[in-house]
Enzyme design. Structure first.
Site, PDB file in Angstrom:
ATOM      1  N   LYS A 140      17.998  -6.518   2.309  1.00  0.00           N
ATOM      2  CA  LYS A 140      17.894  -6.506   3.508  1.00  0.00           C
ATOM      3  C   LYS A 140      17.611  -7.710   4.108  1.00  0.00           C
ATOM      4  CE  LYS A 140      15.252  -2.680   5.152  1.00  0.00           C
ATOM      5  NZ  LYS A 140      16.051  -2.598   6.088  1.00  0.00           N
TER       6      LYS A 140
ATOM      7  N   SER B 282      -5.522  10.243  13.192  1.00  0.00           N
ATOM      8  CA  SER B 282      -4.484   9.522  14.176  1.00  0.00           C
ATOM      9  C   SER B 282      -3.346   9.402  13.662  1.00  0.00           C
ATOM     10  CB  SER B 282      -5.606   8.401  14.308  1.00  0.00           C
ATOM     11  OG  SER B 282      -4.763   7.642  15.528  1.00  0.00           O
ATOM     12  N   SER B 283      -3.526   8.555  12.211  1.00  0.00           N
ATOM     13  CA  SER B 283      -2.040   8.101  12.076  1.00  0.00           C
ATOM     14  C   SER B 283      -1.500   9.358  11.214  1.00  0.00           C
ATOM     15  CB  SER B 283      -2.397   7.255  10.420  1.00  0.00           C
ATOM     16  OG  SER B 283      -2.738   6.163  11.076  1.00  0.00           O
TER      17      SER B 283
ATOM     18  N   SER C  48      15.556  -6.103  12.704  1.00  0.00           N
ATOM     19  CA  SER C  48      17.366  -6.312  12.032  1.00  0.00           C
ATOM     20  C   SER C  48      17.501  -5.661  14.008  1.00  0.00           C
ATOM     21  CB  SER C  48      17.735  -4.918  11.963  1.00  0.00           C
ATOM     22  OG  SER C  48      17.221  -4.934  10.261  1.00  0.00           O
TER      23      SER C  48
ATOM     24  N   TYR D  75       4.347  -0.637   2.976  1.00  0.00           N
ATOM     25  CA  TYR D  75       5.754  -0.874   3.789  1.00  0.00           C
ATOM     26  C   TYR D  75       5.331   0.168   4.732  1.00  0.00           C
ATOM     27  CZ  TYR D  75       7.560  -1.884  -1.278  1.00  0.00           C
ATOM     28  OH  TYR D  75       6.896  -2.653  -2.044  1.00  0.00           O
TER      29      TYR D  75
ATOM     30  N   ASP E 194      10.163  11.373  26.718  1.00  0.00           N
ATOM     31  CA  ASP E 194       8.355  10.545  26.932  1.00  0.00           C
ATOM     32  C   ASP E 194       8.555  11.216  25.404  1.00  0.00           C
ATOM     33  OD1 ASP E 194       5.721  10.489  26.109  1.00  0.00           O
ATOM     34  OD2 ASP E 194       5.723  11.436  28.817  1.00  0.00           O
TER      35      ASP E 194
ATOM     36  N   ARG F 136      -9.969 -14.279  -6.021  1.00  0.00           N
ATOM     37  CA  ARG F 136     -10.138 -13.568  -5.235  1.00  0.00           C
ATOM     38  C   ARG F 136     -11.382 -13.367  -4.586  1.00  0.00           C
ATOM     39  NH1 ARG F 136      -6.890  -7.818  -4.281  1.00  0.00           N
ATOM     40  NH2 ARG F 136      -7.304  -8.745  -2.117  1.00  0.00           N
TER      41      ARG F 136
ATOM     42  N   HIS G  18      -0.221   1.626  -1.960  1.00  0.00           N
ATOM     43  CA  HIS G  18       1.335   1.117  -2.007  1.00  0.00           C
ATOM     44  C   HIS G  18       2.066   1.423  -0.549  1.00  0.00           C
ATOM     45  CE1 HIS G  18       3.789  -2.228  -3.220  1.00  0.00           C
ATOM     46  NE2 HIS G  18       4.880  -1.348  -3.411  1.00  0.00           N
TER      47      HIS G  18
ATOM     48  N   HIS H  58       1.154  -0.906 -10.127  1.00  0.00           N
ATOM     49  CA  HIS H  58       1.140  -2.671 -10.400  1.00  0.00           C
ATOM     50  C   HIS H  58       0.489  -3.421  -9.701  1.00  0.00           C
ATOM     51  CE1 HIS H  58       3.902  -2.462  -6.948  1.00  0.00           C
ATOM     52  NE2 HIS H  58       2.380  -2.505  -6.485  1.00  0.00           N
ATOM     53  N   HIS H  59      -1.071  -2.382  -8.969  1.00  0.00           N
ATOM     54  CA  HIS H  59      -1.747  -3.401  -8.263  1.00  0.00           C
ATOM     55  C   HIS H  59      -2.937  -3.175  -9.525  1.00  0.00           C
ATOM     56  CE1 HIS H  59      -0.486  -2.947  -4.275  1.00  0.00           C
ATOM     57  NE2 HIS H  59       0.135  -2.386  -4.479  1.00  0.00           N
TER      58      HIS H  59
ATOM     59  N   GLU I 141       1.352   2.536   1.981  1.00  0.00           N
ATOM     60  CA  GLU I 141       0.533   1.679   3.078  1.00  0.00           C
ATOM     61  C   GLU I 141       1.376   0.234   3.520  1.00  0.00           C
ATOM     62  OE1 GLU I 141      -1.248   2.628   5.133  1.00  0.00           O
ATOM     63  OE2 GLU I 141      -1.826   0.986   5.999  1.00  0.00           O
TER      64      GLU I 141
ATOM     65  N   TRP J 296     -11.219  -4.349   0.632  1.00  0.00           N
ATOM     66  CA  TRP J 296     -10.876  -2.908   2.101  1.00  0.00           C
ATOM     67  C   TRP J 296     -10.457  -1.769   1.183  1.00  0.00           C
ATOM     68  CZ3 TRP J 296      -5.770  -0.666   2.502  1.00  0.00           C
ATOM     69  CH2 TRP J 296      -5.039  -0.873   2.099  1.00  0.00           C
TER      70      TRP J 296
ATOM     71  N   HIS K 254     -12.621  -7.297   7.461  1.00  0.00           N
ATOM     72  CA  HIS K 254     -11.183  -8.001   8.154  1.00  0.00           C
ATOM     73  C   HIS K 254     -10.178  -7.961   7.923  1.00  0.00           C
ATOM     74  CE1 HIS K 254      -8.078 -11.241   8.872  1.00  0.00           C
ATOM     75  NE2 HIS K 254      -7.864 -10.820   6.807  1.00  0.00           N
TER      76      HIS K 254
ATOM     77  N   THR L 190      15.504  -5.224  -1.365  1.00  0.00           N
ATOM     78  CA  THR L 190      14.652  -5.643  -0.203  1.00  0.00           C
ATOM     79  C   THR L 190      15.712  -6.936   0.347  1.00  0.00           C
ATOM     80  OG1 THR L 190      12.454  -5.092  -1.096  1.00  0.00           O
ATOM     81  CG2 THR L 190      12.805  -7.341  -0.208  1.00  0.00           C
TER      82      THR L 190
END
Lengths: 535, 384
Positions: A332, A170-171, A269, A258, A107, A451, A254, A303-304, A256, A143, A78, A329
């Site tokens: 924003k 690809s990315s 915005s 963002y 283009d 979890r 991390h 922090h993870h 990622e 994941w 998932h 943040t």
């Protein structure tokens, strides 16, 4: 490249190839954008179905539908499908469609690579999906693919790793293309500080992608050699360290997150000023805040991993650094609020989804701030509290904004108006059910539910049932979106839209100066003037 | 009918937003039973209130604006933007708030880190999917896994209502017993993959990493039973390896220690006696259910591709020595049961799988024979 193809490109104005080949060989940014968006929407439902299997099993205590191993495969797949198959490709699709039209370019800079990065994405995701049918099942280690657990995966392991490699390539190609386009193909009048924020946020995101995808590829390659070539990067018995993987992974992981949220900020915005009929409050500070968040994202990864056993200096440093993210943040969120203040607001579907994004993303931000506090995170970590947190920053944030973007630009893309009443229904069903789905998960986590468990103690039963009910409303209501998109492509409400579509939009973006729908090739000569509304 | 009722109850709950059908149901973090867990709780509440306060301010402004600054209310858009003063203010204020949060957080963090002057030490080892506890000061050593009642009820479509099982999924066969008002140092490691040892009432969790030792400490203030779970995904039975800590008065704890020592002697004696084959098979069936069935399945069919079948297995129906060797030392995902099972349990389950689950080799092995093969007790290695 231009030397090879210049001759071929000399004859002008041919439209798309006919039939299915148009989509396979296309190098047109609009076609590739459409491919990405359709692919992402399909994967959104594939990943969503997996989530519904998870929520069905968790509807009641006891094991009813699936085995624990398959349950773990579902949580793993998932996440991978949603991150790499739905959210990221959807934003790449938007980038493809919109960036050339927003900066006055004909283009993308590298159209053939553009085609290749799309089909590599499809190959990568198909490879990943194929692991569902392999002996031993799909990857089930989460994941994050933490060793040593992930090394217990069956036949699927090398396939999942090669899939990550493909998705990474690809990315990276997509990111290079976006950077090359933005730096080289802007209309002369479009200086950097006149670019729409969507372009700015994608520019920064593309740099993040180039920095992090090789790191992830490196980490999974080390898993591959640990499993098959007797290395022991992550095996203490051979002098390695399982926690090293976590450091490498989160150095990718991390930024990622963002990657998924910065373009979200960009779209918000873009949309909010249009429907508030006001310029964005602080354009420059939005750009700087985005850059600040991107920078901070590289120095907060551990922090993870507060509970993994770091020295006290590490715990404190990562706590302080993480808390800092709240500042840009906050800038924003205050900016969006100030943009709405004393505006003249209307609430069409794009605006509704954007406002819901600001509110619900802020909730996700609050829980993020709570989890930054390391000593308290020792309680929150790996519980449903974090599940609630990141789903708030992804579903009613990234996904809602993708829906907003869909409604906002669909009339431009198709030349037809979508059904506003159905879109409002879609919004209200989504906004209510997403909270029924995720809000109770805060309570579950605080009350002590870990979890990634397929079954739980009975004191967690009530909120799990409510959460599942929310999921069963939220999931199917997304089909309304598919129906609306289909109807709009087929002619929509019948009312032909203007070039501007939304009142005053042409003051906010170049795309609204083009016809609706835009011709197959746009801005073959760059526009002379660019909108200046957001200054 | 019952389900409909539950559903209705759940929906009512949702509308009310509080109250409960379950007795011990909570919405919030628990205060816990240590000084640290209380500090953590207070920090949590402090930050929650700060967030609520900011939320009210921001959302209040936003909703005021959404209500009054609408086109349908005839509001004309003003065109102001960029105001350096405002932007500086909304950068400085959050910074001050963050510093205010960081100070108490740092204090708690430092307190949690200080495991000096512990009065006793317990080594916790995470296994797929059970916990091993070793009391470093008095040699008590045992494994703790999900209790039988929960284990039966959690099988797919077991037909047992989890609500009828006391402490469903939060109960173990052998809980960790500790004294109150004692600073206990925990040392964490793992035997296979990473796990995480979490009892919410103690206020923290700590990962157990194979090959590394992590440290933490607690000092429980109240007598009671505290329950937790593994918090790091560790494979298919991650959800089924709970933790139960029983905190006793010091005198009661000492009595428990004596009792454990007597039990250890009895166990050693049991291994010396000659066991009948039927006795071994009968005991082996229970041992199999508790230790083997989660992978090799209750009927011995295994899970194709991941866990081999016991029924008809070449190893099990072949030479006894190689079967015992495999069980003793493990292989791949198969854990080394040599130190996990007592000699009696080991001999019993070895005999059972050769004569049950569709196999009928007909031979048996005595606990005394196993004892000579078992690795030396792990206590010696821990003196480093």
């Amino acid at each position: 490249m231009s030397a090879v193809t210049a001759e071929h490109d000399d004859h002008h104005d041919h439209g798309p190839a006919k039939g299915i080949l148009r989509w396979i060989v296309t190098t047109n940014h609009k076609d590739i954008g459409t491919l990405y968006l359709v692919f992402a929407l399909t994967m959104f439902f594939v990943g969503g179905s997996m989530a519904l299997i998870i929520r069905a099993e968790l509807f009641e205590p006891g094991m009813q539908f699936v085995d624990p191993q398959f349950f773990n495969s579902m949580t793993t797949m998932h996440a991978l499908v949603m991150v790499f198959g739905a959210v990221m490709p959807a934003f790449v699709g938007l980038a493809n469609w919109m960036i050339p039209m927003m900066i006055g370019a004909p283009d993308m800079a590298l159209p053939r690579m553009n085609n290749m990065s799309f089909w590599m994405l499809v190959a990568g995701i198909l490879l990943l999906a194929s692991t569902l049918f392999m002996e031993g099942g799909a990857p089930a280690a989460g994941w994050t693919l933490y060793p040593p657990l992930v090394l217990q995966t069956g036949t699927a392991l090398p396939f999942a790793i090669f899939s990550v490699h493909l998705l990474g390539i690809s990315s990276i190609m997509g990111a290079i293309n976006i950077i090359a386009t933005i730096f080289n193909m802007r209309a002369p009048a479009m200086t950097l500080m006149k670019m729409p924020l969507f372009v700015w946020t994608w520019l920064i995101t593309a740099f993040l992608l180039i920095a992090i995808m090789p790191v992830f590829a490196g980490a999974v390659t080390m898993l591959l050699t640990d499993r098959f070539f007797d290395t022991s990067f992550f095996d203490a018995a051979g002098g390695g360290d399982p926690v090293l993987y976590q450091h490498i992974f989160w150095f990718f992981g991390h930024p990622e997150v963002y990657v998924m949220i910065l373009p979200t900020f960009g779209v918000a915005s873009t949309i909010i000023p249009v429907f508030a009929r006001k310029p964005l409050f602080g354009y420059a500070s939005m750009v700087y805040a985005t850059a600040a968040i991107a920078f901070l994202s590289f120095i907060v990864w551990a922090h993870h991993m507060f509970t993994v056993g770091m020295p006290i200096a590490g715990e404190l440093y990562f706590m302080y650094a993480t808390m800092l993210i709240a500042i840009p943040t906050g800038v924003k969120i205050f900016n969006w609020t100030a943009t709405m203040w004393k505006g003249s607001m209307t609430f069409e579907a794009p605006m509704l989804f954007s406002i819901a994004f600001v509110v619900l993303f802020t909730l996700g931000g609050f829980t993020g701030l709570m989890m930054a506090i390391a000593p308290v995170d020792f309680q929150y970590h790996d519980t449903y509290f974090i599940v609630a947190h990141f789903h708030y920053t992804l579903v009613p944030a990234s996904i809602f904004i993708l829906m907003a973007a869909g409604y906002y630009w669909l009339p431009k893309w198709t030349g037809n108006m979508y059904d506003e009443r159905l879109a409002q229904l879609h919004f209200w069903l989504s906004a209510i059910s997403v909270n029924i789905l995720f809000f109770p998960q805060h309570f579950l986590g605080l009350a002590g539910m870990p979890r990634r468990i397929p079954d739980y103690a009975v004191q967690f039963a009530d909120w799990n049932m409510i959460s599942s009910i929310g999921a069963f409303i939220y999931g199917p209501s997304q089909l309304i979106f598919v129906y609306i998109v289909y109807k709009t492509i087929k002619g929509g409400t019948g009312e032909k839209v203007t070039d501007e579509v939304w009142e005053g939009a042409s003051k906010h973006g170049l795309e609204w100066t083009l016809p609706s729908p835009p011709p197959y090739h746009t801005f073959t000569t760059p526009p002379e003037k660019v909108p200046t509304e957001h200054f | 009918m019952k389900k409909t009722k539950q559903l209705f109850a759940a929906l009512t709950l949702m509308v009310l937003g509080l109250g409960s059908a379950q007795a011990d149901y909570t919405l919030d973090l628990m205060r816990g039973v240590t000084v640290i867990s209380n500090e953590v709780y207070d920090l949590h509440i402090l930050i929650l209130w700060i967030c609520i306060f900011i939320g009210i301010a921001v959302f209040g402004t936003m909703f005021y604006s959404i209500y009054y600054h609408r086109k349908s209310m005839g509001h004309k858009a003003e065109q102001f933007h960029e105001n350096t003063t405002v932007e500086i203010i909304w950068t400085i204020i959050p910074t001050i708030i963050l510093v205010g949060m960081a100070i108490p957080a740092t204090k708690t963090m430092l307190d949690m880190d200080d495991s000096r002057e512990a009065e006793m030490s317990i080594k916790v080892t995470g296994w797929q999917w059970k916990w091993e506890y070793e009391y470093m000061d008095n040699g008590i050593h045992f494994f703790s896994s999900l209790d039988e009642a929960s284990n039966e009820a959690r099988q797919k479509n077991s037909g047992i209502d989890p609500r009828s099982v006391p402490h469903y999924l939060l109960n173990v066969d052998k809980p960790l017993v500790v004294p109150v008002n004692t600073k206990i140092r925990f040392l964490f490691t793992a035997a296979d993959v990473i796990h995480s040892w979490w009892v919410p009432d103690l206020g923290w969790k700590k990962d157990t990493v194979p090959g590394f030792i992590n440290e933490s400490w607690t000092d429980i203030k109240e007598v009671g039973t505290y329950r937790g779970q593994c918090a790091e995904l560790c494979g298919k039975d991650h959800g089924f390896m709970p933790i139960v800590v029983i905190a006793k008065e010091k005198a009661d704890y000492d009595a428990w220690v004596e009792e454990q020592k007597t039990l250890a002697i009895a166990e050693a004696n049991a291994a010396d006696k000659e066991w009948a084959v039927d006795e071994l098979i009968a005991k082996g069936e229970t041992v199999y259910a508790n230790n083997c069935a989660s992978c090799h399945m209750a009927d011995g069919a295994g899970m194709p591709g991941t866990f081999p079948a016991i029924s008809g297995s070449a190893v099990v129906t072949g030479d006894m020595d190689s079967q015992v060797d495999l069980m003793m030392n493990g292989k791949g995902m198969m854990p080394a049961f040599g130190q996990m099972l007592s000699a009696v349990d080991f001999a019993a389950v070895s005999t059972f799988i050769r004569n049950g689950l569709g196999n009928s080799v007909g031979d048996s092995i005595q606990p005394s024979a196993i004892q000579t093969l078992q690795p030396a007790s792990t206590e010696e290695d821990d003196d480093e």
